[in-house]
Design a protein around this motif. Sequence first.
Motif, PDB file in Angstrom:
ATOM      1  N   ARG A 225       0.822  -1.211   0.000  1.00  0.00           N
ATOM      2  CA  ARG A 225       0.000   0.000   0.000  1.00  0.00           C
ATOM      3  C   ARG A 225       0.859   1.265   0.000  1.00  0.00           C
ATOM      4  N   TRP A 226       1.998   1.203   0.658  1.00  0.00           N
ATOM      5  CA  TRP A 226       2.814   2.409   0.792  1.00  0.00           C
ATOM      6  C   TRP A 226       3.429   2.850  -0.540  1.00  0.00           C
ATOM      7  N   PRO A 227       4.089   1.981  -1.300  1.00  0.00           N
ATOM      8  CA  PRO A 227       4.567   2.457  -2.611  1.00  0.00           C
ATOM      9  C   PRO A 227       3.442   2.840  -3.561  1.00  0.00           C
ATOM     10  N   VAL A 228       2.290   2.149  -3.471  1.00  0.00           N
ATOM     11  CA  VAL A 228       1.156   2.507  -4.338  1.00  0.00           C
ATOM     12  C   VAL A 228       0.628   3.892  -3.964  1.00  0.00           C
ATOM     13  N   LEU A 229       0.470   4.161  -2.661  1.00  0.00           N
ATOM     14  CA  LEU A 229       0.004   5.480  -2.234  1.00  0.00           C
ATOM     15  C   LEU A 229       1.017   6.570  -2.585  1.00  0.00           C
ATOM     16  N   ALA A 230       2.309   6.267  -2.397  1.00  0.00           N
ATOM     17  CA  ALA A 230       3.336   7.254  -2.746  1.00  0.00           C
ATOM     18  C   ALA A 230       3.302   7.566  -4.231  1.00  0.00           C
ATOM     19  N   THR A 231       3.129   6.540  -5.061  1.00  0.00           N
ATOM     20  CA  THR A 231       3.066   6.760  -6.507  1.00  0.00           C
ATOM     21  C   THR A 231       1.837   7.576  -6.887  1.00  0.00           C
ATOM     22  N   ALA A 232       0.681   7.211  -6.332  1.00  0.00           N
ATOM     23  CA  ALA A 232      -0.559   7.915  -6.671  1.00  0.00           C
ATOM     24  C   ALA A 232      -0.508   9.377  -6.210  1.00  0.00           C
TER      25      ALA A 232
END
Length: 651
Positions: free
Chosen positions: A136-143
């Motif tokens: 979730r953390w890399p996905v949230l950072a990317t978004a």
Amino acid sequence: MRGRALPTTVAVAAVLLCAAAGALAAWVAPRLPEPEPTAIGALYAVASAATGALLVRLRPRNVIGWLLVLCGLLQAVSVGTGAYGGYGVDVADPPWPGARWVAQAGSMTWLPSLVLPATVLVAFYPSGRLPARWWRWPVLATAAGLCVVTVGASLSQETYNDIASGPAPLELPRTWWTTAVLVAAVVALGAGVLTIWVATVVRMVRARPPERQELAWLVCVVLPLMVVVFVVPAPGWVVVPVALMVPGAILVGVVRYRLLGIVVSRALVYGALTAVVVGLYLAVAAVAAAGLGRTLSPVTGAVLAALLAVALGPARSRLQAAADRFVYGRRRDPVTAVTELGDRVARADEAGLLPAVLGTVATALRAPDARVLRPGEPGPGDGVVAVPLRVGGRDVGTLCVAERAPGEPFTAGDRRLLAALAPQVAAVVRALELTRSLERERDRVLTATHAERDRIRRDLHDGLGPSLAGVGLGVQAVQAMLGERADPATRALLARMREEVDGAVGEVRRILDGLRPAPLDDVGFVAAVQRHAEALAPSVPVRVTAEPLPPLPPDVETAAYRIAQEALTNVARHSGARRAEVGLRARDGRLEVAVVDDGAGFPPEDGDARPAGVGLSSMRTRARAVGGELTVTSGPGGTRVVAGLPLGAER
């Protein structure tokens, strides 16, 4: 079914909006002062949204479908707002309402439409769920980073100038805090993308089929997209076609690997691919015609556009054939399928010949399995097409090909292709059957030959040989008994009888010696020499080294074995060696047999390098009989016996 109605309606509405944006861009493009090729972007929007709508219809709760719909909508917003804002500001009189704000609002939405498939979608693919909670953390950072970068880039005069002329309605002030926010967003975006990609590669390596193949398809597609977006910026006419491969890779996962258990009608997939091919063809032709129409007279432009459309016809035909081959295999090109089958037969070895042929049949028909039933085996079950295999009026089996999916029978074209491939498969099955029969017959004949040869050897060695030796001893006894009392005629007769008997005994020994050694037929030349060396191990250890040898003529093989056997026997009996070595190799068209020991050796006779002895004379005779030569070198440090025997034409 009711639970799918609303999501499907929303997804279909998104596809229609993408199509409307593309239609607006197509209408506006020829009328702009500097027309831009927006047709490919509109095609990407429609393709992504349509693929997402298909997945939403089949799996409404899966994130992948909605992500594709979102990517299509973002690209459509970029295309549509660019067309509305560009025309509404620079061409329309009076300017269209809100054209300046629309131009700025959608100026950078193309960026997330390309980045999301290469990052967030990869993280959720293929299950629609994140592999672990920490993802979730890399996905949230990317978004989050992508949203800030998109908004920040759109609020600039440089970006607005790419769409329309004049001052931008809203421009982000360049202060230290806005710069810090943008830098933080870029760092978050880069860290998120890098983490997702490294973790995806690790996940792909650890995954099991078919998930590994599904991930591999998508990774091989989005990697070039990442390169042209982040590493080597490319023009839109390069970026968008690369992005078009993303929905294509997902369709491959659905059709070929049953992504999420989805089974889609091949007719539907074929129709969709056909529509994409025709749409791409018409879009390219329309853009080219519009460009030519602005620089040439109407008649000349129309003629050149028509010629261009004709020139693009072969490309469209090739794309259409590729789509047909992807969905249905080689059903429309049986000649190519038969040719590929022949190529596989020519390249495959005998052990893998039938699996290679059946794999080619399954690939040509896009079937999950193909196999051959022998005559007399139980027939296939449901969902299998059976074709009899006949060669020369004889049944050699049944070719069974499983249907692509339950309830999806083969078409008439598929059955014609199968009928064209069946005779080739039958020929291969018959050839393998004859090969096995020949091998069985060869084994039977070889076994009978070995048995008969052993019988003759036993009869000569244990029967005729001792009998002749006994006769010789009897004649010798008669000669001793008569002594001087025998008259000259009797003594001559007895002497002649003894010579005849001795000659017969020698002939028997020659016949026994000339019989091909059984170990050569049982285990082969090198293994036979190794076996004889192991038999001498209690007397002297012998190491056998052999390089790969070509097929040996029978007489050369027999002579080489007898020479090695005799040389090793001499080592064990006479040399007193602690160890010996046998080397077998082929060099310059000759078979070289070298036997070396570290024994006492022996002096040459009369200075000649050829020492005396029955064994050495026998070896030299055998070498010369096949056109070879024997070299013997001996001294206090040991003895070296080397036989060079020709393998081919020089014999």
